[in-house]
Design a protein around this motif. Sequence first.
Motif, PDB file in Angstrom:
ATOM      1  N   GLY A  19      -2.015  -9.701   1.886  1.00  0.00           N
ATOM      2  CA  GLY A  19      -1.057  -8.621   1.688  1.00  0.00           C
ATOM      3  C   GLY A  19      -1.419  -7.363   2.447  1.00  0.00           C
ATOM      4  N   PRO A  20      -2.667  -6.864   2.306  1.00  0.00           N
ATOM      5  CA  PRO A  20      -3.048  -5.674   3.070  1.00  0.00           C
ATOM      6  C   PRO A  20      -2.915  -5.839   4.580  1.00  0.00           C
ATOM      7  CG  PRO A  20      -4.572  -5.981   1.257  1.00  0.00           C
ATOM      8  CD  PRO A  20      -3.680  -7.196   1.281  1.00  0.00           C
ATOM      9  N   HIS A  21      -3.172  -7.055   5.102  1.00  0.00           N
ATOM     10  CA  HIS A  21      -2.997  -7.283   6.535  1.00  0.00           C
ATOM     11  C   HIS A  21      -1.525  -7.148   6.911  1.00  0.00           C
ATOM     12  CE1 HIS A  21      -3.952  -8.752  10.514  1.00  0.00           C
ATOM     13  NE2 HIS A  21      -3.081  -9.740  10.399  1.00  0.00           N
ATOM     14  N   CYS A  22      -0.645  -7.693   6.069  1.00  0.00           N
ATOM     15  CA  CYS A  22       0.793  -7.571   6.294  1.00  0.00           C
ATOM     16  C   CYS A  22       1.210  -6.105   6.314  1.00  0.00           C
ATOM     17  CB  CYS A  22       1.562  -8.318   5.202  1.00  0.00           C
ATOM     18  SG  CYS A  22       3.327  -7.939   5.141  1.00  0.00           S
ATOM     19  N   THR A  23       0.812  -5.361   5.287  1.00  0.00           N
ATOM     20  CA  THR A  23       1.265  -3.972   5.189  1.00  0.00           C
ATOM     21  C   THR A  23       0.615  -3.088   6.245  1.00  0.00           C
ATOM     22  OG1 THR A  23      -0.366  -3.578   3.423  1.00  0.00           O
ATOM     23  CG2 THR A  23       1.884  -4.145   2.761  1.00  0.00           C
ATOM     24  N   MET A  24      -0.578  -3.455   6.723  1.00  0.00           N
ATOM     25  CA  MET A  24      -1.178  -2.699   7.831  1.00  0.00           C
ATOM     26  C   MET A  24      -0.361  -2.882   9.098  1.00  0.00           C
ATOM     27  SD  MET A  24      -5.060  -2.676   9.366  1.00  0.00           S
ATOM     28  CE  MET A  24      -4.923  -4.272  10.195  1.00  0.00           C
ATOM     29  N   ILE A  25       0.148  -4.097   9.330  1.00  0.00           N
ATOM     30  CA  ILE A  25       1.021  -4.324  10.484  1.00  0.00           C
ATOM     31  C   ILE A  25       2.250  -3.424  10.386  1.00  0.00           C
ATOM     32  CG2 ILE A  25       2.511  -6.001  11.647  1.00  0.00           C
ATOM     33  CD1 ILE A  25       0.520  -8.173  10.705  1.00  0.00           C
ATOM     34  N   LEU A  26       2.865  -3.381   9.202  1.00  0.00           N
ATOM     35  CA  LEU A  26       4.045  -2.545   9.005  1.00  0.00           C
ATOM     36  C   LEU A  26       3.699  -1.068   9.182  1.00  0.00           C
ATOM     37  CD1 LEU A  26       5.556  -4.327   5.852  1.00  0.00           C
ATOM     38  CD2 LEU A  26       6.111  -4.741   8.266  1.00  0.00           C
ATOM     39  N   ALA A  27       2.544  -0.659   8.663  1.00  0.00           N
ATOM     40  CA  ALA A  27       2.110   0.733   8.790  1.00  0.00           C
ATOM     41  C   ALA A  27       1.813   1.091  10.239  1.00  0.00           C
ATOM     42  CB  ALA A  27       0.877   0.977   7.912  1.00  0.00           C
ATOM     43  N   ASP A  28       1.162   0.176  10.964  1.00  0.00           N
ATOM     44  CA  ASP A  28       0.904   0.408  12.387  1.00  0.00           C
ATOM     45  C   ASP A  28       2.196   0.628  13.152  1.00  0.00           C
ATOM     46  OD1 ASP A  28      -1.824   0.202  12.082  1.00  0.00           O
ATOM     47  OD2 ASP A  28      -2.017  -1.772  13.016  1.00  0.00           O
ATOM     48  N   LEU A  29       3.259  -0.031  12.697  1.00  0.00           N
ATOM     49  CA  LEU A  29       4.564   0.074  13.356  1.00  0.00           C
ATOM     50  C   LEU A  29       5.371   1.286  12.890  1.00  0.00           C
ATOM     51  CD1 LEU A  29       5.511  -3.704  13.391  1.00  0.00           C
ATOM     52  CD2 LEU A  29       5.007  -2.295  15.383  1.00  0.00           C
ATOM     53  N   GLY A  30       4.760   2.093  12.020  1.00  0.00           N
ATOM     54  CA  GLY A  30       5.388   3.350  11.648  1.00  0.00           C
ATOM     55  C   GLY A  30       5.936   3.427  10.242  1.00  0.00           C
ATOM     56  N   ALA A  31       5.887   2.338   9.476  1.00  0.00           N
ATOM     57  CA  ALA A  31       6.374   2.389   8.099  1.00  0.00           C
ATOM     58  C   ALA A  31       5.462   3.271   7.246  1.00  0.00           C
ATOM     59  CB  ALA A  31       6.437   0.984   7.504  1.00  0.00           C
ATOM     60  N   ASP A  32       6.060   3.914   6.239  1.00  0.00           N
ATOM     61  CA  ASP A  32       5.296   4.694   5.271  1.00  0.00           C
ATOM     62  C   ASP A  32       4.853   3.741   4.171  1.00  0.00           C
ATOM     63  OD1 ASP A  32       4.192   6.564   3.574  1.00  0.00           O
ATOM     64  OD2 ASP A  32       6.127   7.385   2.904  1.00  0.00           O
ATOM     65  N   VAL A  33       3.588   3.304   4.228  1.00  0.00           N
ATOM     66  CA  VAL A  33       3.064   2.327   3.280  1.00  0.00           C
ATOM     67  C   VAL A  33       2.250   3.054   2.212  1.00  0.00           C
ATOM     68  CG1 VAL A  33       1.527   0.347   2.961  1.00  0.00           C
ATOM     69  CG2 VAL A  33       3.013   0.470   4.977  1.00  0.00           C
ATOM     70  N   ILE A  34       2.649   2.863   0.957  1.00  0.00           N
ATOM     71  CA  ILE A  34       1.934   3.447  -0.179  1.00  0.00           C
ATOM     72  C   ILE A  34       1.159   2.329  -0.865  1.00  0.00           C
ATOM     73  CG2 ILE A  34       2.155   4.667  -2.366  1.00  0.00           C
ATOM     74  CD1 ILE A  34       4.838   5.782  -1.272  1.00  0.00           C
ATOM     75  N   LYS A  35      -0.150   2.367  -0.725  1.00  0.00           N
ATOM     76  CA  LYS A  35      -1.023   1.351  -1.328  1.00  0.00           C
ATOM     77  C   LYS A  35      -1.258   1.709  -2.785  1.00  0.00           C
ATOM     78  CE  LYS A  35      -5.627  -0.788  -0.737  1.00  0.00           C
ATOM     79  NZ  LYS A  35      -5.173  -2.173  -0.503  1.00  0.00           N
ATOM     80  N   VAL A  36      -0.962   0.769  -3.681  1.00  0.00           N
ATOM     81  CA  VAL A  36      -1.074   0.995  -5.113  1.00  0.00           C
ATOM     82  C   VAL A  36      -2.238   0.179  -5.666  1.00  0.00           C
ATOM     83  CG1 VAL A  36       0.091   0.882  -7.347  1.00  0.00           C
ATOM     84  CG2 VAL A  36       1.422   1.330  -5.263  1.00  0.00           C
ATOM     85  N   GLU A  37      -3.181   0.872  -6.306  1.00  0.00           N
ATOM     86  CA  GLU A  37      -4.307   0.208  -6.967  1.00  0.00           C
ATOM     87  C   GLU A  37      -4.445   0.747  -8.382  1.00  0.00           C
ATOM     88  OE1 GLU A  37      -7.989  -0.196  -4.408  1.00  0.00           O
ATOM     89  OE2 GLU A  37      -6.879   1.277  -3.222  1.00  0.00           O
ATOM     90  N   GLY A  38      -5.283   0.101  -9.185  1.00  0.00           N
ATOM     91  CA  GLY A  38      -5.607   0.626 -10.491  1.00  0.00           C
ATOM     92  C   GLY A  38      -6.474   1.866 -10.357  1.00  0.00           C
ATOM     93  N   PRO A  39      -6.528   2.699 -11.388  1.00  0.00           N
ATOM     94  CA  PRO A  39      -7.360   3.904 -11.336  1.00  0.00           C
ATOM     95  C   PRO A  39      -8.797   3.589 -10.928  1.00  0.00           C
ATOM     96  CG  PRO A  39      -5.940   3.985 -13.253  1.00  0.00           C
ATOM     97  CD  PRO A  39      -5.751   2.617 -12.643  1.00  0.00           C
TER      98      PRO A  39
END
Length: 395
Positions: A19-39
């Motif tokens: 998943g993080p690899h997927c969203t990094m690709i999208l982020a590299d392409l300019g998407a605003d990616v908000i990574k959500v984790e537990g506290p």
Amino acid sequence: MGGALEGVKVLDLTRVLAGPHCTMILADLGADVIKVEGPGGSDETRSWGPPFQNGVSAYYLCANRNKRSITVNLKTEEGREIIRTLAKEADVLIHNFKTGSMEKWLLDYDSLKKINPQLVYCSITGFGETGPFRHLPGYDYIIQGMSGLMSITGSEESGPIKIGVAMVDLLTGLYSAISIEAALYEREKSGQGQKIDMSLMDTAVSSLANVASNYLISGNVPRRIGNDHPNIVPYSTFKALDGELIIAVGNNRQFATLCDVLGYRELAEDEKFRTNEARVKNKEELTRVLENLLQVKSADEWMELFSEKNIPCGPIHSMDQVFENPQVTAREMVVQVDHPEAGLVKLVGSPIKLSRTKVKMERHPPMAGEHNSEVLQQAGFSLEEIAQLKENKII
């Protein structure tokens, strides 16, 4: 100019690698990616190591640049309501929780599309959301075994060997990015979002490519053949005087040229080796002959001679040699980014080269919850509400 996906908002509830690899690709392409984790940060890779740089995991750094980070306790209704609020304005939501988890929290696609019909919703699981194994957790290593990848990797002597990186995770990330982009494109015509059901097992089976096709056509179960090719000979690693090199001869003309360079032209006229079909049948004998001929020069000397004659060949580089390679440098496959904890960090660059909307390294891999206040204020939360959420350990 912004990135190709500028304006696309992605809510990223994934962790580890696919998943993080997927969203990094999208982020590299300019998407605003908000990574959500537990506290405190619940992506396990934050603690995977060594190596660490000033306490920051190299593994975590490899897949999380260009993102913002918030922390949300999804075990609370208040935390889940934050996700619903963010999902109202998101273009994409992606998660890799086990099948059934998002339904239990009412964060599944059917629930969220009621508040955002345009949402593209991507689920990444080990085995997909249908079928008898849908509830089993998925791990790259185990999937490599179950999918058949390990059965064809290695040699008869070595036994089954896993690929040196988590390739199934990486390929699943790539397929997921492609699927999300396709769904966003289709949404431009229909105005509707849709759900994407991605599976590590499906990805691994699809990656069997020609080996799977060979089996499905012939019925013959493939065996491990090390560095050899099941359909082409000579196409493998070969020992020269001082080490190994790769020779990848793809046709009869190239084979004849190879024999010329080796000083043994008549080898190309031998009935046992004249055609690729014959070479496949007599691979072991041909390999012995070639390695005897290769023993008189170093690998570098042979590669220079072969390259002059357009015979496909190459070295087997160690990691230090890879990143000293002038081609790797010229293609900007190493980038540097300042990190508030780790300092100046070297990362592998993006292979995506667009002429106008270029990939940019604009954000360091975020610290857990680094953008809590920024993201929540943009979503309409007041400073007082954010302070209360923090005090109640919701964020």
